[in-house]
Design an enzyme around this catalytic site. Structure first.
Site, PDB file in Angstrom:
ATOM      1  N   GLU A  62       0.825  -1.219   0.000  1.00 23.59           N
ATOM      2  CA  GLU A  62       0.000   0.000   0.000  1.00 23.59           C
ATOM      3  C   GLU A  62       0.855   1.264   0.000  1.00 23.59           C
ATOM      4  OE1 GLU A  62      -2.776   0.577   3.248  1.00 23.59           O
ATOM      5  OE2 GLU A  62      -3.547   2.384   2.285  1.00 23.59           O
ATOM      6  N   ASP A  78      -0.610  -5.157   3.071  1.00 18.32           N
ATOM      7  CA  ASP A  78      -1.096  -3.980   3.802  1.00 18.32           C
ATOM      8  C   ASP A  78      -0.406  -4.016   5.165  1.00 18.32           C
ATOM      9  OD1 ASP A  78      -2.394  -1.866   4.948  1.00 18.32           O
ATOM     10  OD2 ASP A  78      -4.344  -2.375   4.089  1.00 18.32           O
ATOM     11  N   ILE A  80      -0.412  -1.999   7.759  1.00 19.05           N
ATOM     12  CA  ILE A  80      -1.346  -1.728   8.864  1.00 19.05           C
ATOM     13  C   ILE A  80      -2.716  -1.541   8.215  1.00 19.05           C
ATOM     14  CG2 ILE A  80      -1.983  -0.222  10.791  1.00 19.05           C
ATOM     15  CD1 ILE A  80       0.916   0.626  11.068  1.00 19.05           C
ATOM     16  N   ASP A  81      -3.545  -2.555   8.299  1.00 19.81           N
ATOM     17  CA  ASP A  81      -4.908  -2.410   7.797  1.00 19.81           C
ATOM     18  C   ASP A  81      -5.762  -2.008   8.989  1.00 19.81           C
ATOM     19  OD1 ASP A  81      -7.013  -2.451   5.941  1.00 19.81           O
ATOM     20  OD2 ASP A  81      -7.623  -4.408   6.704  1.00 19.81           O
ATOM     21  N   THR A  83      -5.450   1.726   9.951  1.00 19.86           N
ATOM     22  CA  THR A  83      -4.545   2.743  10.517  1.00 19.86           C
ATOM     23  C   THR A  83      -5.290   3.691  11.459  1.00 19.86           C
ATOM     24  OG1 THR A  83      -3.034   2.614   8.660  1.00 19.86           O
ATOM     25  CG2 THR A  83      -2.972   4.638   9.907  1.00 19.86           C
ATOM     26  N   ASP A 209      -6.124  -4.699   0.707  1.00 15.01           N
ATOM     27  CA  ASP A 209      -7.122  -4.823   1.786  1.00 15.01           C
ATOM     28  C   ASP A 209      -7.738  -6.220   1.809  1.00 15.01           C
ATOM     29  OD1 ASP A 209      -7.144  -2.023   2.608  1.00 15.01           O
ATOM     30  OD2 ASP A 209      -8.265  -1.590   0.774  1.00 15.01           O
TER      31      ASP A 209
HETATM   32  C1  IPD Z   1      -8.906   0.795   5.490  1.00 14.28           C
HETATM   33  C2  IPD Z   1      -9.595  -0.210   6.380  1.00 14.28           C
HETATM   34  C3  IPD Z   1     -11.045   0.163   6.566  1.00 14.28           C
HETATM   35  C4  IPD Z   1     -11.778   0.321   5.267  1.00 14.28           C
HETATM   36  C5  IPD Z   1     -11.044   1.313   4.373  1.00 14.28           C
HETATM   37  C6  IPD Z   1      -9.610   0.835   4.166  1.00 14.28           C
HETATM   38  P1  IPD Z   1      -6.310   1.320   5.887  1.00 14.28           P
HETATM   39  O1  IPD Z   1      -7.550   0.445   5.293  1.00 14.28           O
HETATM   40  O2  IPD Z   1      -9.523  -1.517   5.832  1.00 14.28           O
HETATM   41  O3  IPD Z   1     -11.751  -0.786   7.315  1.00 14.28           O
HETATM   42  O4  IPD Z   1     -13.083   0.754   5.502  1.00 14.28           O
HETATM   43  O5  IPD Z   1     -11.716   1.380   3.167  1.00 14.28           O
HETATM   44  O6  IPD Z   1      -8.941   1.702   3.279  1.00 14.28           O
HETATM   45  O7  IPD Z   1      -6.328   2.627   5.179  1.00 14.28           O
HETATM   46  O8  IPD Z   1      -6.491   1.449   7.338  1.00 14.28           O
HETATM   47  O9  IPD Z   1      -5.155   0.465   5.485  1.00 14.28           O
HETATM   48 CA    CA Z   2      -6.152  -1.194   4.219  1.00 13.04          CA
HETATM   49 CA    CA Z   3      -2.942   0.360   5.410  1.00 11.65          CA
END
Ligand code: IPD
Ligand code: CA
Ligand code: CA
Length: 256
Positions: A62, A78, A80-81, A83, A209
């Site tokens: 990412e 990813d 940190i999914d 963040t 994701d």
């Molecule tokens: C997000 C998370 C979140 C989702 C967002 C994503 P990130 O990823 O997965 O649950 O609703 O659409 O972008 O930005 O924290 O890696």
């Molecule tokens: Ca993510």
């Molecule tokens: Ca992320």
């Protein structure tokens, strides 16, 4: 394969945990889309280890990108999914690593370092959490189903994605037990896989994701599709995941 991915995810998890408890430099990718120094540091560590362990795979992260188009042999990362959860001290945040071979999901790990939950799956070999097999729920009724969803960063523009979120909420909320927004798509998918949620849907997710959670849901007996119920492909705009039993009525309500 998953042993190696798990070992790498656990090692990166130490840095992740350190960052979770530390004060962070917070920058903005968009007006609401946060990023910290740990997003980048964890990704760089993962890429270094994965490049050594899996030569011949394109690494797509990412934060640092990598590869063009849809490479046949790729690892989507990813670091940190979730963040926003990571920054606000909510433990639903994860490292997500999805390995694709010949264009198909082949191996996956989602690791929640704060809760110490490690989900993994390999094509044809089932799905596991901390070594124990997991399965989707058996619930056949949408009315008794607990759903999860997420909100895309594009909500800020109040365009098509925002309208889709609102329309879907109107259609589904009255017909389900409730809807949760946990804040991490990879965790949402793992929680479908372990039977906590019956279903999950979201618009505008990116390959990193979903690449890992996709295989974990399918290997736990669940189903992943597009909005119309057809086969999901990496890069699709809308994803619908479920225990399989509620998939048809779920897709029907989402499209209503
Ligand atoms: C997000 C998370 C979140 C989702 C967002 C994503 P990130 O990823 O997965 O649950 O609703 O659409 O972008 O930005 O924290 O890696
Ligand atoms: Ca993510
Ligand atoms: Ca992320």
């Amino acid at each position: 394969m998953t042993e190696t991915l798990s070992r790498i995810a656990r090692e990166a998890g130490e840095l992740f945990r350190e960052g979770y408890h530390a004060s962070k430099e917070i920058a903005f990718k968009g007006s609401v889309d946060l990023v910290t120094q740990y997003d980048l540091q964890v990704e760089l560590l993962l890429k270094e280890r994965l490049a050594d362990a899996f030569p011949g795979y394109t690494l797509v992260g990412e934060e640092t990108g990598g590869g063009t188009g849809t490479p046949e042999n790729a690892i989507y990362i990813d670091p940190i999914d979730g963040t926003t959860n990571f920054v606000h001290g909510i433990p639903f945040c994860a490292i997500s690593i999805g390995l694709f071979a010949e264009g198909r999901p082949r191996a996956a790990v989602v690791y929640l370092p704060i809760l110490d939950e490690l989900y993994r799956a390999e094509a044809g070999c089932g799905a596991y959490c901390n070594g124990e097999p997991i399965r989707v729920s058996h619930e056949p009724l949408l009315e008794r189903s607990l759903m999860a969803t997420g909100f895309p960063y594009t909500k800020i523009e109040q365009g098509d994605d925002f309208e889709w979120v609102m329309r879907t909420m109107r259609s589904l909320l009255p017909c389900t037990r409730d809807i949760r927004r946990l804040g991490s798509a990879s965790v949402d998918l793992c929680y479908v896989a372990r039977g906590t949620f019956e279903g999950f849907y979201e618009v505008n997710l990116k390959p990193w994701d979903v690449a890992a959670g996709w295989l974990i849901v399918e290997e736990a007996g669940g189903r992943i599709s597009r909005e119309d119920g057809s086969d999901y492909a990496i890069g699709d705009h809308i994803i619908v995941a479920s225990n399989g039993r509620i998939h048809a009525p779920l897709v029907e309500r989402i499209r209503a």
